[in-house]
Design an enzyme around this catalytic site. Structure first.
Site, PDB file in Angstrom:
ATOM      1  N   CYS A  13       0.836  -1.195   0.000  1.00 17.22           N
ATOM      2  CA  CYS A  13       0.000   0.000   0.000  1.00 17.22           C
ATOM      3  C   CYS A  13       0.875   1.251   0.000  1.00 17.22           C
ATOM      4  O   CYS A  13       2.019   1.209   0.439  1.00 17.22           O
ATOM      5  CB  CYS A  13      -0.884   0.108   1.234  1.00 17.22           C
ATOM      6  SG  CYS A  13      -2.153  -1.140   1.310  1.00 17.22           S
ATOM      7  N   GLY A  40       0.527  -0.072  -4.921  1.00 17.28           N
ATOM      8  CA  GLY A  40      -0.760  -0.752  -4.881  1.00 17.28           C
ATOM      9  C   GLY A  40      -1.605  -0.347  -6.066  1.00 17.28           C
ATOM     10  O   GLY A  40      -1.793   0.844  -6.308  1.00 17.28           O
ATOM     11  N   GLY A 115       0.890  -1.726   5.743  1.00 16.83           N
ATOM     12  CA  GLY A 115       1.529  -2.694   6.639  1.00 16.83           C
ATOM     13  C   GLY A 115       0.590  -3.835   6.956  1.00 16.83           C
ATOM     14  O   GLY A 115      -0.434  -4.022   6.297  1.00 16.83           O
ATOM     15  N   CYS A 248      12.249  -2.682   6.288  1.00 10.58           N
ATOM     16  CA  CYS A 248      12.205  -3.791   5.328  1.00 10.58           C
ATOM     17  C   CYS A 248      13.326  -3.643   4.287  1.00 10.58           C
ATOM     18  O   CYS A 248      13.348  -2.668   3.529  1.00 10.58           O
ATOM     19  CB  CYS A 248      10.843  -3.783   4.647  1.00 10.58           C
ATOM     20  SG  CYS A 248      10.720  -4.892   3.243  1.00 10.58           S
ATOM     21  N   ASP A 357      18.046  -9.741 -12.274  1.00  9.03           N
ATOM     22  CA  ASP A 357      16.682  -9.507 -11.801  1.00  9.03           C
ATOM     23  C   ASP A 357      16.739  -9.225 -10.307  1.00  9.03           C
ATOM     24  O   ASP A 357      17.761  -9.442  -9.656  1.00  9.03           O
ATOM     25  CB  ASP A 357      15.802 -10.732 -12.107  1.00  9.03           C
ATOM     26  CG  ASP A 357      14.311 -10.400 -12.115  1.00  9.03           C
ATOM     27  OD1 ASP A 357      13.948  -9.225 -11.857  1.00  9.03           O
ATOM     28  OD2 ASP A 357      13.511 -11.305 -12.368  1.00  9.03           O
ATOM     29  N   CYS A 394       6.616 -13.331   4.534  1.00  9.72           N
ATOM     30  CA  CYS A 394       6.584 -12.028   5.204  1.00  9.72           C
ATOM     31  C   CYS A 394       5.245 -11.880   5.916  1.00  9.72           C
ATOM     32  O   CYS A 394       4.204 -12.124   5.321  1.00  9.72           O
ATOM     33  CB  CYS A 394       6.735 -10.906   4.181  1.00  9.72           C
ATOM     34  SG  CYS A 394       6.571  -9.261   4.913  1.00  9.72           S
ATOM     35  N   CYS A 448      12.565 -12.541   5.916  1.00 10.68           N
ATOM     36  CA  CYS A 448      12.264 -13.481   4.827  1.00 10.68           C
ATOM     37  C   CYS A 448      13.540 -14.142   4.306  1.00 10.68           C
ATOM     38  O   CYS A 448      13.473 -15.167   3.642  1.00 10.68           O
ATOM     39  CB  CYS A 448      11.489 -12.795   3.706  1.00 10.68           C
ATOM     40  SG  CYS A 448      12.260 -11.312   3.088  1.00 10.68           S
TER      41      CYS A 448
END
Ligand code: SF4
Length: 476
Positions: A13, A40, A115, A248, A357, A394, A448
């Site tokens: 978001c 988003g 979040g 993050c 990538d 995550c 992650c």
């Protein structure tokens, strides 16, 4: 068929808030949301206030699809907040679009959130037991309704109460008739930045939202901090004690726009350095370095610079095909996908290619791109990835995959290479990625990649447990 969208990580978001007496808030919020569109693309919404009452428009689709000129004219006011949404909790339905608009004892309040809350289920159960009625199925509504419950004389105190109850990742903006408030979780997992614009102030998920409205960044909102914007200007207060800082790392690798800055670091430059580190960690003899567009471009440039292997584009990505247009009809979907990514055969034919990538999630996209390279005449394809292997899901707002679906969680490096069908495969290490950003390792969430979750996740919590729609009947 090259299904380019199915294996990409989805950002969760974007939020935006503004107070500017000289301009229409709706129009500036609209411009700001354009810049946050990458965060988003499922729904968009704007709430504004003229100092007395709040008005909201939100709907499914891109910002440009949701708002017409007439819509913006029907949103008068000099304060506003906005939201672009990709659903990570709550299904992709209009009743989950944001801002969420609630009636409180002292008037209306609108809230937009980026979040995921890890205690959403227990909070919702508790609030429903106390006869709070919900309209949608996302965790953001918990924040909005809890705020509405406590917002009487002192809205800042109400925000503090909410921050003391909710756990997880949150960067939020709140609109009251005369005030815009931003607040960020005590770990600072998701970004939030505040600054000035015209005669007012603003707050946004990323600094890239400041450019289109001619705003100037003052600083990032600190973990656990509240920013208050009203007729007296902008001020910061601590809402809750900061915890271990854990922004993050994926914001730096892929999610955020490369022209944004975080931790005072240009993301474009950080991604170029990731490419340089990748070249040092996984050198290879090749003829060209090619990015997977667009996110692989800065790292491919860095790889090229570090090795002296020429950079060349190997495929074109259509800027105008969007997942919204890719309909669930197989034939039309195939057409849409082929239009999205096409090879530049003359650049590839007879070449040993380094393909750069940002990440491999399920490995269902990368193997199609590798195949496309060989089909276009590449003699070797060496895949280089700037994200370290993703081995855990995550819980803080990124739609990744179940652990059982993650390529690096279920296969060895050699097995992934075989699955991709590439000549060689190399991932950037965690240390390499952190070094490229140029901040201490302790300042990042790396969960992650290494399983070290900075915010405790309830045991046996599946990723789907956050989707309240599976267990909640909605009024919508
Ligand atoms: S788990 Fe991964 S994607 Fe999620 S916040 Fe942490 S670093 Fe980012």
């Amino acid at each position: 068929m090259l299904n380019f969208d199915s294996d990409r990580l989805k950002e969760e978001c974007g939020v935006f808030g503004i107070y500017t007496p000289e301009f229409e808030a709706a129009r500036l919020t609209f411009f700001g949301l354009f810049a946050l569109q990458h965060r988003g693309q499922e729904s968009a919404g704007i709430s504004v206030s003229d100092g007395t009452s709040l008005r909201t428009r939100k709907s499914m689709g891109l910002v440009s699809q949701v708002f017409t000129e007439d819509d913006l004219r029907a949103l008068p006011g000099h304060l506003g907040i906005g939201h672009t949404r990709y659903s990570t909790t709550g299904s992709s339905k209009v009743y989950n679009a944001q801002p969420i608009y609630c009636q409180s004892q002292v008037g209306h309040v609108a809230v937009a959130h980026n979040g995921n809350l890890v205690n959403a289920i227990e909070l919702r159960d508790e609030m429903e037991a106390n006869r709070v009625v919900f309209d949608g199925t996302n965790d953001s509504e918990i924040i909005a309704r809890m705020l509405a419950q406590h917002i009487d004389a002192d809205p800042i105190e109400a925000v503090r109460i909410v921050m003391s109850r909710i756990r997880g990742a949150y960067s939020c903006v709140v609109l009251l008739p005369n005030m815009v408030i931003g607040f960020r979780d005590p770990n600072g997992v998701r970004p939030l930045v505040a600054g000035t614009v015209a005669s007012g102030h603003m707050v946004a998920s990323e600094s890239c939202a400041f450019g289109p409205v001619d705003g100037t960044v003052v600083r990032e909102v600190a973990p656990g901090e509240i920013v208050i914007i009203d007729k007296d200007g902008m001020r910061f207060e601590q809402g809750i004690a900061p915890d271990r800082q854990a922004m993050c790392l994926f914001e730096f690798i892929y999610f955020a726009r490369p022209d944004s800055k975080m931790y005072d670091t240009s993301l474009y430059s950080a991604r170029e350095r990731m490419g340089e580190e990748l070249a040092r960690e996984h050198p290879v003899e090749a003829d060209v370095v090619m990015p997977v567009p667009d996110s692989g471009i800065p790292a491919a440039l860095g790889f090229s610079r570090a090795t002296g292997i020429p950079f060349q584009e190997g495929m074109m990505k259509s800027r105008y095909i969007h997942r919204t247009f890719i309909q669930p009809d197989q034939r039309i979907r195939e057409m849409g996908v082929r239009m999205k990514l096409t090879p530049l055969v003359d650049h590839i034919q007879g070449k040993r290619v380094v393909l750069v990538d940002d990440s491999i999630v399920r490995a269902t996209t990368t193997n199609q791109i590798v195949k496309m390279m060989f089909d276009s005449g590449a003699t070797e394809v060496h895949v280089r990835i700037t994200a370290p292997p993703i081995v855990n899901p995550c819980y803080y707002g990124i739609d990744m995959a179940h652990k059982s679906e993650l390529a690096a969680a279920k296969w060895t490096l050699d097995e992934i290479r075989d699955h991709l069908g590439c000549t060689s495969l190399g991932y950037l290490s965690i240390d390499g990625a952190v070094k490229a950003v140029g901040q201490p390792r302790e300042k990042f969430c790396l969960a992650c990649f290494n399983g070290d979750y900075p915010i405790a996740v309830p045991k046996n919590l599946s990723k789907d447990a956050f989707d309240l729609s599976s267990r909640i009947k909605t009024n919508a």
